[in-house]
Design a protein around this motif. Structure first.
Motif, short mmCIF file in Angstrom:
data_model
loop_
_atom_site.label_atom_id
_atom_site.label_comp_id
_atom_site.label_asym_id
_atom_site.label_seq_id
_atom_site.Cartn_x
_atom_site.Cartn_y
_atom_site.Cartn_z
N ASP A 1 42.08 52.28 41.63
CA ASP A 1 41.04 52.03 40.74
C ASP A 1 40.95 50.82 40.25
O ASP A 1 39.90 50.49 39.73
N SER A 2 41.94 50.05 40.58
CA SER A 2 41.72 48.71 40.15
C SER A 2 41.68 47.53 41.81
O SER A 2 41.27 46.59 41.57
N CYS A 3 41.79 48.23 42.97
CA CYS A 3 41.39 47.42 44.20
C CYS A 3 40.62 48.35 44.94
O CYS A 3 40.74 49.25 45.09
N ARG B 1 32.44 55.43 43.73
CA ARG B 1 31.58 54.35 42.91
C ARG B 1 30.08 54.94 44.39
O ARG B 1 28.81 55.53 44.19
N GLU C 1 39.43 40.22 32.37
CA GLU C 1 39.68 40.98 34.19
C GLU C 1 39.47 39.67 35.00
O GLU C 1 38.95 39.24 34.82
N ASP D 1 30.79 43.75 31.36
CA ASP D 1 32.14 42.49 31.52
C ASP D 1 31.24 41.43 32.43
O ASP D 1 31.43 40.83 33.38
N ASP E 1 39.87 43.14 47.60
CA ASP E 1 40.01 42.54 46.54
C ASP E 1 40.72 43.08 45.83
O ASP E 1 41.38 44.37 45.28
N PHE E 2 40.66 43.13 43.91
CA PHE E 2 41.30 42.86 42.69
C PHE E 2 41.90 42.85 41.72
O PHE E 2 41.25 41.62 41.77
N LYS E 3 41.53 43.38 40.46
CA LYS E 3 41.71 43.62 39.02
C LYS E 3 42.54 43.44 38.80
O LYS E 3 43.50 44.38 38.46
N GLY F 1 31.10 44.20 47.27
CA GLY F 1 30.45 44.48 45.66
C GLY F 1 29.97 43.31 45.29
O GLY F 1 29.13 42.53 45.47
N SER F 2 30.57 43.41 43.74
CA SER F 2 29.51 42.01 42.88
C SER F 2 29.70 40.75 43.50
O SER F 2 28.60 39.93 43.76
N LEU F 3 30.43 40.06 44.61
CA LEU F 3 30.42 39.20 45.07
C LEU F 3 29.26 38.94 46.16
O LEU F 3 28.50 38.00 45.57
N1 UDP Z 1 37.44 45.91 39.29
C1 UDP Z 1 38.20 47.03 38.58
N2 UDP Z 1 37.63 46.92 37.05
C2 UDP Z 1 36.35 46.70 36.69
C3 UDP Z 1 35.63 45.64 37.57
C4 UDP Z 1 36.45 45.53 38.72
O1 UDP Z 1 39.21 47.28 38.32
O2 UDP Z 1 35.92 47.03 35.87
C5 UDP Z 1 37.89 45.94 40.41
C6 UDP Z 1 37.52 46.57 41.96
O3 UDP Z 1 38.11 47.99 41.46
C7 UDP Z 1 37.31 45.54 43.00
C8 UDP Z 1 37.65 44.23 42.25
O4 UDP Z 1 37.88 44.15 40.90
O5 UDP Z 1 38.66 45.57 43.25
C9 UDP Z 1 36.27 43.58 42.21
O6 UDP Z 1 35.72 43.95 41.43
P1 UDP Z 1 33.49 43.96 41.69
O7 UDP Z 1 33.73 42.19 40.51
O8 UDP Z 1 32.72 43.39 43.48
O9 UDP Z 1 33.52 45.32 41.09
P2 UDP Z 1 31.66 46.19 40.80
O10 UDP Z 1 30.36 45.08 40.57
O11 UDP Z 1 31.51 46.53 42.83
O12 UDP Z 1 32.25 47.11 40.08
#
Ligand code: UDP
Ligand code: ADP
Length: 240
Positions: free
Chosen positions: A196-198, A215, A90, A129, A175-177, A99-101
């Motif tokens: 779902d991915s952004c 979430r 990913e 992941d 952000d996005f994946k 988010g996770s950052l």
């Molecule tokens: N994201 C995703 N699928 C994943 C993990 C993240 O689409 O399995 C996307 C999430 O929607 C966000 C970006 O990636 O737009 C960064 O996500 P983050 O690492 O902050 O994830 P969190 O821990 O908040 O799920």
């Protein structure tokens, strides 16, 4: 193109074989999951909203010569895509810290980053992941250095193109994946680009139009995904 047997069912989409082995039918489900599938629900028409948002954005990116798996939309909730060998990584691109950052580095939530961050995560829900770097990808045989250079180049270009696209729609691309696959010797952008991915915020109000509503139990999930679709398609949105 005729729909044949189910090839793969994931958390949010089903892939069907077609009468041409080079193509798959990708059907978007109404299911929604978060936290590696631990939190689950479903919302009527969510599949339609994500399919139409993704179809528009893939088509838009193709107009900037970004190679994508998208061929055409075949119904409100399904699209025809190239059948690719997926790279189980990913690729996350970030313009704003959240988010996770924020959890990982303690930076301020909502801070605009001075430079876009690109991160790699191994696609493996059972291990949540884990974050990897390029050398893990080569060592585990997921891609070559040349393929990684292409992936990072495409991810940066997608960010530049979509950032200004969303800005013109009054939205911030936070952000996005992305996911990538290869076929016929080429790397293609695959999977989906949707709520779902952004993470996407309204520029004026800060309203979140993405999966963070699910979430963090913010409510209005269907109408927010619908609003995102209408704003991407540049159509008038009439909330109920
Ligand atoms: N994201 C995703 N699928 C994943 C993990 C993240 O689409 O399995 C996307 C999430 O929607 C966000 C970006 O990636 O737009 C960064 O996500 P983050 O690492 O902050 O994830 P969190 O821990 O908040 O799920
Ligand atoms: P998850 O795998 O996270 O449960 P999905 O329900 O979105 O999520 O599943 C879709 C699956 O299809 C993912 O494993 C994704 O990597 C894969 N995929 C996406 N695009 C393609 C493609 N063009 N060819 C083959 N597989 C694809």
């Amino acid at each position: 193109m005729e729909r044949k047997e189910l090839f793969h069912e994931g958390k949010a989409k089903r892939l069907y074989l077609t009468d041409d082995p080079h193509y798959l039918l990708m059907e978007f489900k109404d299911d929604i999951t978060a936290f590696d599938g631990d939190k689950k629900s479903e919302f009527p028409r969510k599949g339609e909203f994500n399919n139409q948002t993704s179809a528009f954005l893939f088509n838009y990116l193709e107009s900037y010569h970004i190679p994508t798996h998208f061929v055409q939309a075949v119904s409100d909730s399904a699209m025809l895509v190239r059948n690719l060998k997926m790279i189980p990584i990913e690729v996350v691109v970030r313009n704003i810290a959240t988010g996770s950052l924020v959890k990982r580095y303690g930076v301020e939530d909502g801070m605009t980053l001075s430079y876009p961050i690109i991160e790699l995560f191994l696609k493996d829900d059972s291990r949540h992941d884990p974050m990897i770097n390029e050398t893990h990808a080569y060592a585990f045989g997921h891609c070559t250095p040349e393929q990684m250079r292409t992936i990072v180049r495409i991810a940066s270009k997608v960010n530049a193109v979509l950032k200004s696209f969303f800005d013109r729609r009054g939205l911030t691309l936070v952000d996005f994946k992305l996911e990538f696959g290869y076929g016929e010797g080429e790397i293609f952008l695959a999977d989906e680009i949707s709520g779902d991915s952004c993470r996407i915020w309204d520029k004026k109000t800060g309203k979140k139009l993405d999966k963070d509503r699910f979430r963090h139990d913010l409510g209005d999930i269907e109408s927010s995904y619908e609003e995102l679709m209408f704003r991407v398609l540049n159509k008038e949105h009439k909330p109920d």
